[in-house]
Design an enzyme around this catalytic site. Structure first.
Site, PDB file in Angstrom:
ATOM      1  N   HIS A 273      -7.960  88.787  97.583  1.00  0.00           N
ATOM      2  CA  HIS A 273      -7.306  88.675  98.890  1.00  0.00           C
ATOM      3  C   HIS A 273      -5.852  89.153  98.815  1.00  0.00           C
ATOM      4  O   HIS A 273      -5.398  89.941  99.646  1.00  0.00           O
ATOM      5  CB  HIS A 273      -7.378  87.210  99.337  1.00  0.00           C
ATOM      6  CG  HIS A 273      -6.839  86.952 100.707  1.00  0.00           C
ATOM      7  ND1 HIS A 273      -7.648  86.778 101.801  1.00  0.00           N
ATOM      8  CD2 HIS A 273      -5.571  86.839 101.161  1.00  0.00           C
ATOM      9  CE1 HIS A 273      -6.902  86.564 102.873  1.00  0.00           C
ATOM     10  NE2 HIS A 273      -5.625  86.597 102.510  1.00  0.00           N
ATOM     11  N   GLU A 274      -5.133  88.686  97.811  1.00  0.00           N
ATOM     12  CA  GLU A 274      -3.709  89.048  97.703  1.00  0.00           C
ATOM     13  C   GLU A 274      -3.547  90.536  97.386  1.00  0.00           C
ATOM     14  O   GLU A 274      -2.610  91.173  97.853  1.00  0.00           O
ATOM     15  CB  GLU A 274      -3.002  88.193  96.651  1.00  0.00           C
ATOM     16  CG  GLU A 274      -3.060  86.679  96.918  1.00  0.00           C
ATOM     17  CD  GLU A 274      -2.688  86.289  98.341  1.00  0.00           C
ATOM     18  OE1 GLU A 274      -1.664  86.781  98.843  1.00  0.00           O
ATOM     19  OE2 GLU A 274      -3.432  85.497  98.969  1.00  0.00           O
ATOM     20  N   HIS A 277      -3.720  92.581 100.470  1.00  0.00           N
ATOM     21  CA  HIS A 277      -2.478  92.520 101.248  1.00  0.00           C
ATOM     22  C   HIS A 277      -1.442  93.542 100.793  1.00  0.00           C
ATOM     23  O   HIS A 277      -0.525  93.860 101.544  1.00  0.00           O
ATOM     24  CB  HIS A 277      -1.862  91.121 101.150  1.00  0.00           C
ATOM     25  CG  HIS A 277      -2.412  90.144 102.154  1.00  0.00           C
ATOM     26  ND1 HIS A 277      -2.611  90.471 103.477  1.00  0.00           N
ATOM     27  CD2 HIS A 277      -2.778  88.843 102.034  1.00  0.00           C
ATOM     28  CE1 HIS A 277      -3.097  89.413 104.124  1.00  0.00           C
ATOM     29  NE2 HIS A 277      -3.209  88.413 103.267  1.00  0.00           N
ATOM     30  N   GLU A 296      -5.122  89.208 108.321  1.00  0.00           N
ATOM     31  CA  GLU A 296      -5.865  88.194 107.582  1.00  0.00           C
ATOM     32  C   GLU A 296      -7.374  88.441 107.668  1.00  0.00           C
ATOM     33  O   GLU A 296      -8.106  88.204 106.716  1.00  0.00           O
ATOM     34  CB  GLU A 296      -5.510  86.793 108.084  1.00  0.00           C
ATOM     35  CG  GLU A 296      -4.078  86.377 107.763  1.00  0.00           C
ATOM     36  CD  GLU A 296      -3.732  86.460 106.275  1.00  0.00           C
ATOM     37  OE1 GLU A 296      -4.631  86.299 105.429  1.00  0.00           O
ATOM     38  OE2 GLU A 296      -2.554  86.707 105.962  1.00  0.00           O
TER      39      GLU A 296
HETATM   40 ZN   LIG Z   1      -3.842  86.437 103.583  1.00  0.00          ZN
END
Ligand SMILES: [Zn+2]
Length: 632
Positions: A273-274, A277, A296
């Site tokens: 997830h990171e 980003h 998100e």
């Molecule tokens: Zn996030």
């Protein structure tokens, strides 16, 4: 008590002549200033006006207490030692969202970007971390044993992604492969560092995977990951300095990633997830916080893709959980319209986890609707055009539209933003009623709001995918027809004794109900050999069937008929759907604990019929009461 002092130099270019500068900031100890409490504005009045076209540097000193309060923007924490004297202290920033203004004045809005030069002064026994690697370190001229750590200049980025930390952590090193490798340092207190091997080894693999997938370069050549004790958030994607709550990522690496524990999968999920980003969020940022859901939702979708890349079928399970979680939450909580206005209350709502789950599910639908080629081309257009700048959801849909125009995948009058707005601007989701006319080979389709409350008149743009019993094509998730009206009829020559099944692999964010006969055909096929139906469609059938029964939209005999095959089921998604559906909201069960129950159910097969009987009777007793409570 700890304190910090510093000064910030902000280079500005005057686009108009003025003697007022308005920044975001708390009250700072500077003369001739004003503070607007309502807007957090820090207003400086200067004697000599700024002249249009000239550049200036604002130098503003600041100082503050350094406490353990995470919301103060710059805070301290410690790793426990044997006793209080052995504590090893560190400092860290958390600037998302609006916390940097507690530390020093800045232009603190996500659409405003700058490069940052960070130099930190600290005792020589500590080291300094920031978004960028250390450029050089030199002795302080006036404080013995103190040094200055100067970091490389950052890429253009918004203030909320700035980060720094002073600590004495120990690091593990890893790297991507290729001509220009990206170095990773994964660091924590020395006693924990060995437990970070999974995060350390998976991060470069995931980063490289995303770089290949998105085909747009990320400017960082070094990424640092810090594991922080007692962090009140799971993680923060500061560009180049990713921060995790230590308990979320302390998992050892395994040679073989086939049999991961739940904790290890969660770690991979978070790291994945990171890493997403670094592109969605950092390279391209939302223009304002009310669109945070877009980043998100995309991060959730690709987080699953990253985990799937490392461990087959794990990403699929994540997406399944997000979908079921979102469907359930629309029922238990107030249904969610994602595209909230900038009204403050709604901004808060848009940062709730289930909003992200819904967006992730809708992004999956978009991907299926457009096909991989168009979807990834749209992503490429989006990331490459808006690198180092800011976007709205409409600009994201716009790039998808551009890609789809080139391929002709959508009918001319179907615009991506119109389609997607119907899913993001309207709360809830539709139930698709599929009613076959066995005499004249037509099917009528009706869409209804999931709550079966007559006052709803929402209409969604529903991409229809389907297969038949003789065809059994569960691999193509491309849209075959559209339902953009409340109802429609289609001619479909089908054999009376074969089923038709909609929503292939459950890619659409909607439930499906059939006429009684079609349900019976599905039921007997499942009972005969359930493996001939795709596992995600089995999960959807189980989930829909239980929901529709609870809503009184199908008879319980039909539901039991369809669900009786479950005794033979041995795959994750249908079993979890079964127990989640049976216990829906009543026991507040997590997907993973429901899997345990499902497994138990499988092994206790001989009691199965009794269990079903008992459960259904129990539902009949309490259902009406419970649903009345829900509507309050
Ligand atoms: Zn996030």
């Amino acid at each position: 008590m700890f304190r910090y002092i510093g000064s910030v130099n902000i280079s500005v270019h005057a686009q108009t002549s003025t003697n007022l500068v308005v920044l975001h900031g708390e009250l700072f100890n500077i003369s001739r200033t004003e503070y607007n409490r309502e807007k957090d504005y820090f207003i400086i009045e200067v004697h000599m006006p700024f002249v249009r076209g000239r550049s200036y540097v604002l130098t503003l000193p600041f100082q503050n207490k350094l406490t353990e309060d995470f919301k103060s923007g710059y805070f301290v924490g410690y790793n426990e030692g044997k006793n209080e004297m052995d504590r090893s202290w560190f400092s860290l920033t958390q600037f998302e969202r609006n916390y940097i203004r507690n530390v020093f004045p800045s232009f603190d809005e996500p659409a405003l970007r700058a490069t940052f030069n960070v130099t930190l002064g600290h005792h020589r026994r500590f080291q300094s971390f920031s978004n960028m690697p250390l450029l050089r370190r030199f002795n302080s001229s006036d404080l013995k044993d103190y040094v200055w750590s100067m970091h490389e200049v950052s890429p253009l980025m918004p203030t909320y992604l700035l980060a720094f930390s002073i600590n004495n952590f120990t690091c593990m090193f890893s790297t991507t492969f290729g001509r220009e490798p990206v170095e990773f340092r994964t660091c924590s207190h020395v006693t924990q560092v060995q437990a970070l091997s999974l995060a350390s080894l998976s991060a470069p693999k995931l980063f490289q995977y995303f770089e290949n997938l998105f085909q747009v370069p990320c400017p960082l050549r070094e990424i640092q990951q810090l594991a922080i004790p007692h962090l009140p958030i799971a993680a923060m994607e500061n560009w180049g300095l990713v921060v995790y709550s230590d308990e979320m990522i302390m998992q050892k690496n395994q040679k073989n990633l086939t049999n991961l524990t739940q904790g290890q999968t969660k770690t991979l999920q978070l790291v994945s997830h990171e890493m997403v980003h670094m592109w969605f969020g950092n390279l391209v940022t939302i223009s304002w916080w009310d669109s945070l859901w877009l980043n998100e939702g995309l991060a959730g979708y690709f987080e699953a893709a990253g985990v799937e890349y490392l461990q087959m079928n794990s990403g699929r399970k994540i997406l399944f959980k997000y979908r079921e979680g979102s469907l359930m939450n629309e029922l238990m909580d107030k249904p969610v319209a994602i595209n909230a206005s900038s009204d403050k209350g709604l901004i808060e709502n848009s940062s709730v986890a289930y909003v992200y789950q819904k967006v992730t599910t809708i992004v999956r639908m978009l991907n299926a609707m457009l096909g991989d080629e168009v979807f990834y081309e749209g992503l490429y257009f989006y990331l490459s055009q808006y690198s180092y700048s800011n976007t709205t959801p409409d600009q994201f849909w716009g790039k998808m539209q551009m890609a789809s125009l080139r391929s002709g995948v959508l009918p001319d009058d179907h615009k991506v933003n119109t389609i997607m707005d119907s899913w993001t601007n309207q709360a809830g989701y539709p139930v698709l009623d599929v009613i076959r006319n066995y005499n004249n080979n037509t099917i009528s389709f009706v869409q209804n709001h999931f709550s079966s409350n007559e006052s709803h008149s929402e209409v969604w743009w529903i991409p229809l995918t389907y297969t038949t019993q003789s065809e059994r094509n569960f691999s193509s998730t491309r849209t075959k027809a559209w339902l953009i009206q409340p109802s429609m009829h289609l001619n479909m020559p089908l054999l009376t004794e074969e089923w038709v099944m909609f929503n292939i692999q459950a890619v659409g964010y909607y439930r499906v109900n059939y006429d009684e006969h079609n349900w019976r055909l599905i039921a007997s096929d499942l009972y005969e050999n359930h493996k001939r139906i795709h596992v995600l469609n089995r999960a959807q059938i189980v989930s829909d069937c239980l929901y529709l029964w609870q809503q009184g939209r199908i008879r319980w005999l039909t539901a039991v008929d369809v669900l009786k095959y479950i005794i033979e089921e041995d795959e994750y998604e249908p079993l979890v759907a079964f127990v989640l559906g049976v216990t829906n909201g009543f026991w507040g069960m997590s997907p993973d604990s429901s899997l345990i129950i499902a497994k138990w159910l499988g092994s206790a097969g001989k009691w199965y019929a009794e269990f079903i009987n008992y459960t259904f009777n129990w539902f009949v007793l309490i259902k009406s009461k419970h649903f009345r409570q829900l509507q309050m």
